[in-house]
Design a protein around this motif. Structure first.
Motif, PDB file in Angstrom:
ATOM      1  N   ILE A  15       0.741  -1.059   0.111  1.00 58.22           N
ATOM      2  CA  ILE A  15      -0.106   0.070  -0.064  1.00 58.22           C
ATOM      3  C   ILE A  15       0.896   1.110  -0.006  1.00 58.22           C
ATOM      4  O   ILE A  15       0.445   2.480  -0.194  1.00 58.22           O
ATOM      5  CB  ILE A  15      -0.805   0.025   1.168  1.00 58.22           C
ATOM      6  N   TYR A  16       2.263   1.158   0.140  1.00 62.17           N
ATOM      7  CA  TYR A  16       2.981   2.291   0.192  1.00 62.17           C
ATOM      8  C   TYR A  16       3.062   3.045  -1.036  1.00 62.17           C
ATOM      9  O   TYR A  16       3.014   2.448  -2.065  1.00 62.17           O
ATOM     10  CB  TYR A  16       4.368   1.855   0.698  1.00 62.17           C
ATOM     11  N   GLY A  17       3.206   4.484  -0.867  1.00 62.35           N
ATOM     12  CA  GLY A  17       3.147   5.384  -1.903  1.00 62.35           C
ATOM     13  C   GLY A  17       4.234   5.099  -3.076  1.00 62.35           C
ATOM     14  O   GLY A  17       5.234   4.431  -2.811  1.00 62.35           O
ATOM     15  N   PRO A  18       4.317   5.739  -4.073  1.00 61.01           N
ATOM     16  CA  PRO A  18       5.082   5.630  -5.346  1.00 61.01           C
ATOM     17  C   PRO A  18       6.342   6.331  -5.122  1.00 61.01           C
ATOM     18  O   PRO A  18       7.586   5.733  -5.317  1.00 61.01           O
ATOM     19  CB  PRO A  18       4.374   6.193  -6.701  1.00 61.01           C
ATOM     20  N   LEU A  19       6.392   7.491  -4.212  1.00 58.11           N
ATOM     21  CA  LEU A  19       7.753   7.897  -3.966  1.00 58.11           C
ATOM     22  C   LEU A  19       8.472   7.106  -2.960  1.00 58.11           C
ATOM     23  O   LEU A  19       9.772   6.991  -3.050  1.00 58.11           O
ATOM     24  CB  LEU A  19       7.603   9.365  -3.232  1.00 58.11           C
TER      25      LEU A  19
END
Length: 693
Positions: free
Chosen positions: A139-143
């Motif tokens: 679930i962790y963001g693209p950055l």
């Protein structure tokens, strides 16, 4: 004579705080390297160290920024030698980084599918064994995925690369804070053991959300496009950063464009690969995950799971919107309370979420963020960590949870009480206007029946300082202009329709020597005899803007329609809720110092003129006063209340102006603050010079 070498108390406090900070971090690292690390001493040191450092540094300590950053760096270096024993999220980070390097994206495929896959190197199989919730894709963001891939490239499956990365993020953030705050205030953040524990030691990437937002705040109005990119970066860490994005409306359009394009680019890198960007897993956790709730817990008990979550979402959302709207300008948006409201009503609350808001808690003197940094470490006292098998694995011990709840509730209550008690200091009176010159502005549209009586009425009333009467003919198709001229008024023409347009046109023709503007309607609804009551406080210097309030005055039967009365209640109520300034009316009969009016930079060209003036005065903390006036039945048909179209158009525009002013600066706040803080402006200085001569 022997010179005293006694250190000031503030220096001693700083020295003790640095010692507590380093000792706390060293103790935590020592405990993590024990074979069987005891969670109770660990939590006690983390919570106690955070509390003690906050107490020592609450009052600004005398210390240099260089010392603050060096001590903070030393603390993070110590933490590099610790072990992450009560958290296992970093295994997911290692896996995501490796997957991004190998296949271009970590999204869409749950890690459990790769367990015992012979194509996976043994080192990564060891990582896979510890990935939590392996049945769900990341679930962790693209950055973050880009950062994880970067560390994986250099450090492989060794978490030491993550430690270096997160420590660097925390130290860069501390350095940025030092550019905005004093060294003592910076230490309040940089020396908090929780900051080191939740970044370098526990390996939580939330520090980058705080870093992105703080960089955006610093870039702000001077580099709006860069600020937008930093906003995009923060949302690329965790989507919850979108709660701060309404700030973008207060900047140049390029900021919002850069933020949207930047975030779209970050997600686009992974979206084009066709495996999603993690929103499916995010939705699963958002709807099912429940851990250490605060205000959400009673709502859950009373309303049940579904309605409890909905009520929490609505309450948190309302608070977030209110915090944004009530801020005077971009620099005063209370980001810490915004994220605090989200955490207050969130179904899951972890200690590392404080990394979102602690950098911004320095802008205010609230105690709740620091109480939170001392009590949220109690969330590590779970059934799993305590080895109490009567509790669920991730259930916080009931005693620890109740301590959290009580102390946080107490801190929030104290902060609210302090704000309630600390009313702002009254602004000093300005110099009285020794030679008042009043220009009366009367907007008129097809008011031939009444404009002549209106002009004669104000001349007959002859208020102090009456200098000129200007009638702004707003494209009338009757004899309004000729009637007004026959009474000796200066008539100017503004063919483009709009109440505000007429007022602005008249202001452009006001005599340069005039120092007070009096606005009144041309339909005989305003009683010229009340002009003296409006002008006197302005002339005396006790206020800048005086509004003739019909609500607290006398309204003739039939003078105001039901829609007008409702609007007159709704708009002032919204202003009071958002800006805390109490008005009772939007009455058109009003007097204002000319220099004050120039600071308001009025721009509305139609029905929003009066509310724009009052809202901007409230935002800028200008001195305002309401006096009771008589409101009479008008001559002719009202352009607003006389038609259904007029009622809806005026109501819509008033609400639009309130919304626009709530989320916009429009470049006026800095200029206006000069007048409100000093209580003196150029004209006052000129009067003093004349007196001296």
């Amino acid at each position: 004579m022997v010179r005293s070498v006694t250190k000031p108390v503030s220096e001693w406090r700083a020295m003790i705080a640095s010692a507590v900070f380093l000792a706390s971090v060293a103790s935590l690292v020592f405990l993590t390297n024990e074979i069987a690390s005891p969670v109770l001493p660990y939590v006690a040191i983390l919570a106690g160290g955070s509390a003690l450092v906050s107490l020592l540094l609450w009052r600004d300590a005398k210390i240099s920024a260089k010392t603050v950053l060096l001590v903070a760096a030393f603390g993070h270096i110590i933490a590099l030698f610790g072990q992450t024993i009560f958290e296992d999220d970093y295994y997911r980070f290692l896996w995501d980084g490796w997957m991004t390097l190998q296949g271009g994206t970590p999204y869409g495929v749950p890690p459990e599918l790769f367990i015992d896959d012979p194509a996976i190197p043994r080192a990564m199989q060891n990582v896979l064994e510890w990935v939590n919730y392996p049945q769900y894709p990341t679930i962790y963001g693209p950055l973050l995925q880009i950062l994880f891939a970067f560390t994986s490239f250099f450090a492989g499956e060794n978490e030491f690369g993550l430690r270096i990365l997160f420590a660097s993020g925390a130290l860069i953030l501390s350095a940025l804070i030092a550019r905005r705050h004093s060294a003592g205030r910076t230490a309040l953040f940089a020396w908090n053991p929780l900051i080191v524990a939740e970044s370098t030691l526990h390996l939580h990437p939330d520090i980058f959300l705080g870093l992105g937002l703080f960089a955006a705040v610093l870039a702000g109005k001077h580099r709006p496009m860069l600020a937008g990119l930093f906003f995009a970066a923060s949302a690329g860490v965790k989507i919850v950063a979108l709660a701060a994005w309404p700030m973008l409306i207060r900047l140049a359009p390029s900021a919002l464009i850069a933020a949207v394009v930047g975030l779209a680019a970050l997600y686009g890198i992974f979206a084009v690969q066709g495996q999603g960007v993690g929103f499916d897993s995010t939705e699963t956790f958002a709807t099912l995950w429940y851990f250490n709730p605060i205000a959400f817990e009673p709502l859950l008990v009373v309303l049940g799971p579904a309605w409890g979550r909905l009520a929490s979402l609505l309450l948190a959302g309302a608070l977030v919107v209110w915090f944004h709207a009530s801020a005077r300008d971009y620099d005063s948006v209370p980001i810490a309370p915004i994220f605090g409201a989200i955490l207050l009503f969130a179904p899951a609350v972890n200690a590392w979420y404080l990394l979102w808001l602690l950098p911004f808690a320095l802008d205010r003197r609230d105690i709740w963020p620091y109480v939170a940094s001392a009590v949220l470490p109690l969330s590590y006292l779970t059934g799993l960590n305590l080895e109490i098998y009567e509790l669920e694995a991730f259930e916080v011990h009931p005693i620890a949870h109740r301590i959290e709840w009580v102390l946080l509730a107490g801190a929030i209550t104290i902060d609210l009480f302090r704000r309630f008690r600390s009313s702002p200091s009254p602004l000093p009176n300005r110099n009285p206007i020794a030679e008042p010159k009043v220009s009366v502005i009367i907007p008129a549209l097809n008011e031939a029946e009444s404009v002549g009586q209106t002009v004669r009425g104000i001349r007959l009333a002859n208020p102090v300082g009456l200098h000129e009467v200007i009638v702004a003919d707003n494209g009338s198709t009757d004899e309004t202009a000729s009637v007004a001229k026959s009474t000796g008024a200066l008539v100017i023409s503004e063919p483009k329709r709009g109440y505000g347009a007429a007022c602005l046109a008249a202001l452009g023709r006001v005599d340069r020597s005039s120092n007070i503007i009096l606005f009144m309607d041309a339909d005989l609804s305003d009683d010229p005899a009340d002009a003296e009551k409006l002008l006197t406080p302005v002339i005396q210097g006790s206020t800048d803007l005086v509004i003739g309030s019909r609500t607290i005055g006398k309204i003739e039967v039939g003078a105001m329609s039901a829609p007008q009365r409702f609007g007159n209640w709704l708009a002032p109520t919204l202003v009071r809720l958002i800006w805390g300034h109490r008005y009772t009316d939007l009455g058109p009969f009003r007097a204002i110092r000319r220099d004050t009016l120039e600071h308001l930079a009025m721009a509305d060209r139609d029905f929003g003129w009066t509310i724009e003036m009052q809202v901007r005065a409230a935002k800028m903390d200008m001195r305002t006063l309401e006096v009771p006036v008589t409101y009479r039945k008008r001559v002719g048909v009202s352009k607003i209340s006389g038609t259904v179209k007029g009622v809806f158009a005026a109501g819509w525009k008033i609400l639009f102006v309130i919304t626009r002013e709530a989320f916009g600066d429009f470049g006026q706040s800095d200029r206006a603050r000069e007048i409100t803080e000093s209580g003196q402006v150029v004209q006052d200085k000129a009067q003093q010079s004349q007196s001296a001569v």
